[in-house]
Design a protein around this motif. Structure first.
Motif, PDB file in Angstrom:
ATOM      1  N   MET A   1     -19.444  -1.805   4.993  1.00 33.77           N
ATOM      2  CA  MET A   1     -17.493  -1.785   4.731  1.00 33.77           C
ATOM      3  C   MET A   1     -16.975  -3.708   5.598  1.00 33.77           C
ATOM      4  SD  MET A   1     -15.840   1.121   6.391  1.00 33.77           S
ATOM      5  CE  MET A   1     -16.288   0.555   8.456  1.00 33.77           C
ATOM      6  N   LEU A   2     -16.391  -3.832   4.850  1.00 30.73           N
ATOM      7  CA  LEU A   2     -15.206  -4.541   5.337  1.00 30.73           C
ATOM      8  C   LEU A   2     -14.104  -4.137   6.202  1.00 30.73           C
ATOM      9  CD1 LEU A   2     -14.142  -7.787   4.749  1.00 30.73           C
ATOM     10  CD2 LEU A   2     -12.875  -7.322   3.209  1.00 30.73           C
ATOM     11  N   SER A   3     -14.244  -5.292   7.543  1.00 35.39           N
ATOM     12  CA  SER A   3     -12.996  -4.244   8.564  1.00 35.39           C
ATOM     13  C   SER A   3     -11.574  -5.588   8.104  1.00 35.39           C
ATOM     14  CB  SER A   3     -13.298  -4.776   9.714  1.00 35.39           C
ATOM     15  OG  SER A   3     -14.125  -3.493  10.225  1.00 35.39           O
ATOM     16  N   VAL A   4     -10.978  -5.034   7.961  1.00 34.77           N
ATOM     17  CA  VAL A   4      -9.295  -6.313   7.832  1.00 34.77           C
ATOM     18  C   VAL A   4      -8.779  -5.917   9.423  1.00 34.77           C
ATOM     19  CG1 VAL A   4      -7.561  -6.310   6.113  1.00 34.77           C
ATOM     20  CG2 VAL A   4      -9.581  -5.528   5.379  1.00 34.77           C
ATOM     21  N   ILE A   5      -8.031  -6.997  10.049  1.00 38.13           N
ATOM     22  CA  ILE A   5      -7.937  -7.597  10.879  1.00 38.13           C
ATOM     23  C   ILE A   5      -6.265  -8.183  10.979  1.00 38.13           C
ATOM     24  CG2 ILE A   5      -8.091  -8.365  13.788  1.00 38.13           C
ATOM     25  CD1 ILE A   5     -10.537  -8.002  13.590  1.00 38.13           C
ATOM     26  N   LEU A   6      -5.576  -7.554  11.157  1.00 40.12           N
ATOM     27  CA  LEU A   6      -4.200  -7.869  10.799  1.00 40.12           C
ATOM     28  C   LEU A   6      -3.279  -7.842  12.031  1.00 40.12           C
ATOM     29  CD1 LEU A   6      -3.274  -5.698   8.069  1.00 40.12           C
ATOM     30  CD2 LEU A   6      -3.014  -7.726   7.601  1.00 40.12           C
ATOM     31  N   PRO A   7      -2.757  -9.173  12.871  1.00 39.23           N
ATOM     32  CA  PRO A   7      -1.976  -8.832  14.346  1.00 39.23           C
ATOM     33  C   PRO A   7      -0.890  -9.312  13.898  1.00 39.23           C
ATOM     34  CG  PRO A   7      -2.873 -11.098  13.956  1.00 39.23           C
ATOM     35  CD  PRO A   7      -3.420 -10.760  12.571  1.00 39.23           C
ATOM     36  N   ALA A   8      -0.050  -8.040  14.717  1.00 37.74           N
ATOM     37  CA  ALA A   8       1.482  -7.804  14.377  1.00 37.74           C
ATOM     38  C   ALA A   8       2.631  -7.602  15.450  1.00 37.74           C
ATOM     39  CB  ALA A   8       1.768  -6.628  13.664  1.00 37.74           C
ATOM     40  N   TYR A   9       3.111  -9.291  15.628  1.00 38.07           N
ATOM     41  CA  TYR A   9       4.698  -8.841  16.515  1.00 38.07           C
ATOM     42  C   TYR A   9       5.560  -8.373  15.698  1.00 38.07           C
ATOM     43  CZ  TYR A   9       6.821 -10.621  20.629  1.00 38.07           C
ATOM     44  OH  TYR A   9       7.338 -10.230  21.337  1.00 38.07           O
ATOM     45  N   ASN A  10       6.648  -7.271  16.000  1.00 41.02           N
ATOM     46  CA  ASN A  10       7.677  -7.394  15.581  1.00 41.02           C
ATOM     47  C   ASN A  10       7.342  -7.480  14.091  1.00 41.02           C
ATOM     48  OD1 ASN A  10       8.412  -6.658  17.630  1.00 41.02           O
ATOM     49  ND2 ASN A  10       9.647  -8.998  17.726  1.00 41.02           N
ATOM     50  N   GLU A  11       6.166  -6.557  13.524  1.00 34.24           N
ATOM     51  CA  GLU A  11       6.485  -6.810  12.080  1.00 34.24           C
ATOM     52  C   GLU A  11       6.659  -5.508  11.045  1.00 34.24           C
ATOM     53  OE1 GLU A  11       6.284  -9.679  10.119  1.00 34.24           O
ATOM     54  OE2 GLU A  11       4.813 -10.862  11.715  1.00 34.24           O
ATOM     55  N   GLU A  12       7.482  -4.890  11.528  1.00 32.69           N
ATOM     56  CA  GLU A  12       8.112  -3.487  11.293  1.00 32.69           C
ATOM     57  C   GLU A  12       7.953  -3.665   9.667  1.00 32.69           C
ATOM     58  OE1 GLU A  12      11.480  -1.620  13.174  1.00 32.69           O
ATOM     59  OE2 GLU A  12      12.598  -2.592  12.088  1.00 32.69           O
ATOM     60  N   LYS A  13       9.056  -3.572   9.193  1.00 25.16           N
ATOM     61  CA  LYS A  13       9.087  -4.300   7.436  1.00 25.16           C
ATOM     62  C   LYS A  13       8.053  -4.555   7.396  1.00 25.16           C
ATOM     63  CE  LYS A  13      14.195  -5.030   7.718  1.00 25.16           C
ATOM     64  NZ  LYS A  13      13.992  -5.751   8.453  1.00 25.16           N
ATOM     65  N   ASN A  14       6.872  -4.939   7.718  1.00 25.46           N
ATOM     66  CA  ASN A  14       5.204  -5.668   7.278  1.00 25.46           C
ATOM     67  C   ASN A  14       4.561  -4.987   7.304  1.00 25.46           C
ATOM     68  OD1 ASN A  14       7.201  -8.125   6.035  1.00 25.46           O
ATOM     69  ND2 ASN A  14       6.622  -8.657   8.131  1.00 25.46           N
ATOM     70  N   ILE A  15       4.548  -3.960   7.788  1.00 28.54           N
ATOM     71  CA  ILE A  15       3.216  -3.091   8.506  1.00 28.54           C
ATOM     72  C   ILE A  15       3.349  -1.875   6.905  1.00 28.54           C
ATOM     73  CG2 ILE A  15       2.106  -1.213   9.443  1.00 28.54           C
ATOM     74  CD1 ILE A  15       2.548  -3.389  11.038  1.00 28.54           C
ATOM     75  N   ALA A  16       3.646  -1.452   6.532  1.00 31.67           N
ATOM     76  CA  ALA A  16       3.863  -0.810   5.006  1.00 31.67           C
ATOM     77  C   ALA A  16       3.091  -1.271   3.495  1.00 31.67           C
ATOM     78  CB  ALA A  16       4.884   0.448   4.906  1.00 31.67           C
ATOM     79  N   PRO A  17       3.597  -2.655   3.420  1.00 28.88           N
ATOM     80  CA  PRO A  17       3.012  -3.188   2.560  1.00 28.88           C
ATOM     81  C   PRO A  17       2.437  -3.704   2.402  1.00 28.88           C
ATOM     82  CG  PRO A  17       6.091  -3.309   3.027  1.00 28.88           C
ATOM     83  CD  PRO A  17       5.251  -2.835   4.870  1.00 28.88           C
ATOM     84  N   ALA A  18       2.104  -4.747   3.991  1.00 24.51           N
ATOM     85  CA  ALA A  18       0.808  -4.760   4.223  1.00 24.51           C
ATOM     86  C   ALA A  18      -0.185  -4.153   3.785  1.00 24.51           C
ATOM     87  CB  ALA A  18       0.834  -5.340   5.862  1.00 24.51           C
ATOM     88  N   ALA A  19      -0.462  -3.074   4.285  1.00 28.50           N
ATOM     89  CA  ALA A  19      -1.144  -1.788   3.743  1.00 28.50           C
ATOM     90  C   ALA A  19      -1.281  -1.792   3.153  1.00 28.50           C
ATOM     91  CB  ALA A  19      -1.181  -1.090   5.150  1.00 28.50           C
ATOM     92  N   GLU A  20      -0.848  -1.601   1.510  1.00 32.13           N
ATOM     93  CA  GLU A  20      -0.326  -0.775   0.436  1.00 32.13           C
ATOM     94  C   GLU A  20      -1.612  -2.671  -0.409  1.00 32.13           C
ATOM     95  OE1 GLU A  20       3.410  -0.047  -0.989  1.00 32.13           O
ATOM     96  OE2 GLU A  20       3.390   1.879   1.000  1.00 32.13           O
TER      97      GLU A  20
END
Ligand code: UDP
Ligand code: MG
Length: 308
Positions: A1-20
């Motif tokens: 399995m591959l773990s994808v790590i995404l640090p996020a600081y004030n990125e509310e608009k980017n979370i859903a698109p990034a996950a998708e």
């Protein structure tokens, strides 16, 4: 399995698109994955977006910091909770193209243990910011003897490397330099930096300068050696001036003016103070490390039976 790590600081608009985007890309290639968002104490709706994403998609997990600890801490909080056989770190603003993960993953399958993303260009940035970034990487490269100019935090690491990094005790972490320092079998993947999808960059030029100073003092003792070199240079200057003054005295043509004295006094005082400042930087680093405080504090977690 591959773990994808995404640090996020004030990125509310980017979370859903990034996950998708990431799910799409990895599912298409039949790669088993998990996504770990680390919310670095955001002040906007980032954490609720992450929680919503983890409800929609069981492969999404999240960790939420009690305050902003910085991107380095956020990346390590991700590495600390990796469940996969390898892990990739990328920015949640999708400036690191998710398609490249596939290329990295294939190299990992061939036995490479550290696959680095190398920037082809730095995208669109202001001239001044680029100048600051270039000088930062120039200084860093020289001080740490690691080529930093085109390296980035976009990297895929084997489980072994992740465990090694997690076991390193320092509190002040610098992902790029540490993942270089550990060695292992390395490969490179070139990518071009994409435009930010939403929101704005968190790096002001001033924060870059502070970042450079912090990382140079944690990764190199070169500034301390510079003080010694300066000391020798001033010793030579003072011997020359001393001889000149003595000769003038014995020839009874000693200067009356204080100009030379003033200049030398001011010059040596400033060199001494700068030197004390440099030493102070290192004492601060030692002080910070010796306190032994954690790298980050997790206030809340979400996603598949939380993080074990
Ligand atoms: N970031 C973070 N903590 C911070 C600053 C930034 O986790 O204190 C994250 C940010 O959400 C993004 C990544 O680090 O995913 C890169 O930040 P940014 O896009 O602002 O930097 P740039 O791409 O301009 O270098
Ligand atoms: Mg960015």
């Amino acid at each position: 399995m591959l773990s994808v790590i995404l640090p996020a600081y004030n990125e509310e608009k980017n979370i859903a698109p990034a996950a998708e985007r990431i799910s799409e890309v990895l599912t298409a290639e039949g790669i088993e994955y998990e996504i770990i968002f680390v919310d670095d104490g955001s002040k906007d709706g980032t954490w609720s977006e992450i929680k919503a994403a983890s409800v929609r998609d069981p492969s999404v997990r999240g960790r939420h910091f009690s305050r902003n600890f910085g991107k380095e801490a956020a990346m390590f909080a991700g590495l600390d909770s990796v469940r996969g056989d390898c892990a990739v770190v990328l920015d949640s603003d999708l400036q690191h193209p998710p398609e490249k993960i596939i290329e990295m993953y294939r190299l990992w399958e061939q036995g490479y243990e550290v696959i680095e993303g190398i920037k082809d260009d730095r995208g669109s940035e202001s001239v001044f910011h680029r100048f600051a970034a270039d000088s930062f990487y120039g200084l860093m490269s020289r001080a740490t003897k690691i080529d930093m100019s085109s390296s980035s935090d976009f990297k895929l690491l084997d489980r072994k490397v992740v465990d090694t990094l997690n076991a390193m005790p320092e509190k002040h972490v610098f992902f790029r330099a540490m993942s270089f320092w550990v060695g292992f079998r390395r490969a490179e993947v070139r990518y071009s930096v994409q435009a930010r999808t939403a929101g704005e960059s968190k790096w002001s030029t001033w924060s870059l300068v502070k970042y450079a100073l912090n990382n140079i003092t944690s990764f190199s003792a070169a500034p301390l050696h510079l003080i010694t070199v300066l000391g020798y240079a001033m010793l030579i200057v003072s011997v020359v001036f001393g001889v000149i003054s003595l000769v003038q005295k014995f020839m009874n043509v000693a200067q009356e003016g204080f100009t030379t004295v003033n200049i030398l006094l001011l010059f040596s005082a400033s060199v001494i103070m700068i030197s004390l400042g440099i030493i102070g930087f290192y004492i601060e680093r030692i002080y910070d490390e010796i306190k032994g405080r954690p790298r980050y504090i997790v206030a809340e977690e979400c996603g598949s039976d939380n993080i074990g």
